[in-house]
Motif scaffolding. Structure first.
Motif, PDB file in Angstrom:
ATOM      1  N   SER A 322       0.838  -1.208   0.000  1.00  0.00           N
ATOM      2  CA  SER A 322       0.000   0.000   0.000  1.00  0.00           C
ATOM      3  C   SER A 322       0.870   1.253   0.000  1.00  0.00           C
ATOM      4  N   THR A 359      -5.703  -6.575   5.715  1.00  0.00           N
ATOM      5  CA  THR A 359      -4.773  -7.243   6.625  1.00  0.00           C
ATOM      6  C   THR A 359      -5.511  -7.717   7.879  1.00  0.00           C
ATOM      7  N   SER A 397       1.213  -2.395  11.235  1.00  0.00           N
ATOM      8  CA  SER A 397       1.717  -3.259  10.171  1.00  0.00           C
ATOM      9  C   SER A 397       2.215  -2.419   8.992  1.00  0.00           C
ATOM     10  N   PRO A 398       3.475  -2.575   8.586  1.00  0.00           N
ATOM     11  CA  PRO A 398       3.969  -1.738   7.483  1.00  0.00           C
ATOM     12  C   PRO A 398       3.314  -2.108   6.152  1.00  0.00           C
ATOM     13  N   GLY A 399       3.087  -1.104   5.307  1.00  0.00           N
ATOM     14  CA  GLY A 399       2.429  -1.333   4.018  1.00  0.00           C
ATOM     15  C   GLY A 399       3.380  -1.839   2.962  1.00  0.00           C
ATOM     16  N   GLY A 402       4.212  -8.679   2.552  1.00  0.00           N
ATOM     17  CA  GLY A 402       4.416  -9.543   3.726  1.00  0.00           C
ATOM     18  C   GLY A 402       4.576  -8.780   5.022  1.00  0.00           C
ATOM     19  N   THR A 437      -3.911  -6.479  -0.051  1.00  0.00           N
ATOM     20  CA  THR A 437      -3.419  -5.116  -0.273  1.00  0.00           C
ATOM     21  C   THR A 437      -4.443  -4.300  -1.072  1.00  0.00           C
TER      22      THR A 437
HETATM   23  N1  ASP Z   1       1.133  -5.997   1.928  1.00  0.00           N
HETATM   24  C1  ASP Z   1       0.165  -5.347   2.771  1.00  0.00           C
HETATM   25  C2  ASP Z   1       0.093  -3.870   2.377  1.00  0.00           C
HETATM   26  O1  ASP Z   1       1.047  -3.329   1.882  1.00  0.00           O
HETATM   27  C3  ASP Z   1       0.477  -5.471   4.236  1.00  0.00           C
HETATM   28  C4  ASP Z   1       0.312  -6.923   4.669  1.00  0.00           C
HETATM   29  O2  ASP Z   1      -0.819  -7.283   5.029  1.00  0.00           O
HETATM   30  O3  ASP Z   1       1.269  -7.678   4.672  1.00  0.00           O
HETATM   31  O4  ASP Z   1      -0.924  -3.245   2.562  1.00  0.00           O
END
Ligand code: ASP
Length: 477
Positions: A322, A359, A397-399, A402, A437
């Motif tokens: 994201s 997520t 949680s980082p965008g 993973g 995402t």
């Molecule tokens: N990949 C997801 C995002 O960037 C974050 C995740 O759930 O791992 O939004």
């Protein structure tokens, strides 16, 4: 042909070519091209000698010209895909920073800012609560963890061991809520910009924008010029986003082909029930939460909303990030849905950092699935705790691709489920990451549209008075 369709074609072609490679290309194929160790050859490393049955090294075979050409194609493909993601990430920080400073300066009143932020955060929290609840209900109804055969479970646990260890070593990076709030204040704002710490960049932008509105009378005209300068810079970044999106069809193809080519279709089939639960959860969030919200509070046709957000959806799907999609999300909202630059500039980056509904659904289902598969029964109390902790965890949680895996380990530990169980789902995580995402990005769009709608028309900024573009293909692909 319209820009969005070109990206869709890139996406479908990437999936088809990847699936063909997955089905037809084996180690035997490489061997026929003179490559005895495909992984080493692709990495450009010397291929180790093959030892024959008599214990002596076998005469080395030389990779053919076709093998070298293929390696070149693989490298070029990787470069193109990663270059695209890099270009978007390079634009994300400046576009957020310039938009926030210009937006806040144009608000002219800190109370309006509080109202905008308060509404956005309230919607983010409500939708995330709905999302994780939907995830837990679906996994309670379907019980996907009980369907998985014993030998598949044992295989997956054995295969994922190394990766679990790696993720487990990163759990100390997960911060508590207090620490997250404290860390929003940058010690050095330039360092925050350099590290692309989005929450700190937002705080810096807010502070600078607010400062500009509080200048004494004799400095106000200079302040306004500076604010207009930031607005112009934000516009320039928008132009660059459109330029980068020009190569999106090819980039999407390049990003998807290797992912699908390397996808373990066997694992996908074995974990079919789990994957279907996650997909059903994501679709339910879109249909039962986003559509009604966008229709009632956002006064926007949900289908039109999804259609206009399509470039962002496609980039989110192919990049699984994201953060990387943020610049495109903002352009879709401003150019295609007619959202005020000021609202999009503030609400969108906030959402990309703290709002992760996709997520949240996924975390709820993954914890329940692993608990079921390992025979741990989650009590109702534990599930209620999960609802709250997942919402807080999805904020941190980082965008990035993973990004939530480390958080998942912490959540498992929190409810007393062995963290090694995460090995069960690693094989299919990438494909589910792509899907969640998209929902994360759509959720940011929903909130931005609603907050924009709730703003009184008198506070619209003059630059936003352009009509919502009915057909803005020329502006954003
Ligand atoms: N990949 C997801 C995002 O960037 C974050 C995740 O759930 O791992 O939004």
């Amino acid at each position: 042909m319209k820009g969005v369709w070109r990206i869709v074609i890139g996406l479908i072609a990437g999936i088809l070519v990847g699936a063909l490679i997955n089905a037809l290309w084996t180690d035997q194929t490489w061997l026929r091209l003179g490559v005895t160790d495909a992984a080493a050859f692709k990495a450009g490393k010397p291929v180790p000698a093959v030892i024959g049955p008599d214990g002596a090294p076998v005469e080395p075979i030389e990779p053919t010209t076709l093998a070298h050409a293929l390696r070149f194609a693989i490298d070029a493909n990787w470069l193109m895909g990663q270059g695209f993601i890099r270009a978007l990430r390079f634009l994300a920080v400046p576009i957020v920073f310039f938009s926030i400073v210009a937006g806040v300066a144009s608000l002219g009143d800190p109370r309006k800012l509080g109202r905008l932020g308060g509404r956005a955060v309230a919607i983010y929290i409500c939708t995330s609560l709905c999302a994780v609840t939907i995830g837990l209900i679906i996994s309670r109804l379907v019980r996907p963890g009980k369907i998985i055969p014993e030998h598949v479970r044992a295989n997956l646990m054995a295969e994922g061991g190394d990766q679990v260890q790696l993720l487990g070593g990163r759990t100390d990076q997960v911060k508590g809520l207090g620490r997250q709030i404290l860390d929003m204040i940058p010690v050095n704002p330039f360092d925050a910009l350099a590290r692309a710490d989005m929450l700190q960049v937002i705080v810096f932008g807010l502070a600078l924008g607010l400062g500009l509105t509080l200048l004494p009378k004799d400095r106000q005209s200079a302040g306004q010029s500076i604010a207009r300068g930031f607005d112009t810079l934000a516009e320039v970044m928008g132009i660059l986003v459109r330029a980068v999106m020009f190569v999106a069809p090819l980039a999407v193809f390049c990003l998807l082909t290797p992912i699908v080519a390397e996808m373990g279709l066997g694992t996908l089939r074995a974990l079919g029930a789990y994957c279907l639960c996650v997909i059903a959860g994501l679709i339910t969030v879109i249909g039962a939460v986003y559509f009604p919200l966008v229709f009632t509070l956002g006064r926007t046709n949900p289908w039109r909303f999804v259609k206009e957000m399509m470039p962002a959806n496609l980039v989110a799907f192919s990049s699984s990030s994201s953060n990387a999609t943020l610049a495109v999300t903002m352009r879709c909202l401003i150019d295609r849905l007619g959202v005020s630059k000021r609202v999009a500039g503030f609400v969108c980056p906030l959402g990309a950092t703290i709002n992760m509904d996709g997520t949240a659904v996924y975390l709820g289902i993954a914890v329940a699935f692993i608990a079921q598969a390992l025979g741990v029964d989650l009590t109702i109390g534990q599930q209620l705790t999960l609802v709250v902790t997942v919402v807080l965890a999805s904020i941190g949680s980082p965008g990035i691709p993973g990004g939530s895996l480390v958080i998942l380990i912490v959540l498992l530990q929190g409810v007393g489920v062995p963290a090694e169980g995460i090995a069960l789902i690693l094989g299919v995580d990438r494909i589910l990451d792509m899907a969640r995402t998209v929902v994360n990005v759509l959720g940011d769009g929903v909130t931005t549209v609603i907050v924009n709608r709730l703003e009184p028309p008198d506070s619209a900024d003059p630059a936003d008075s352009a009509p919502p573009a009915a057909s803005t293909e020329a502006r954003t692909p």
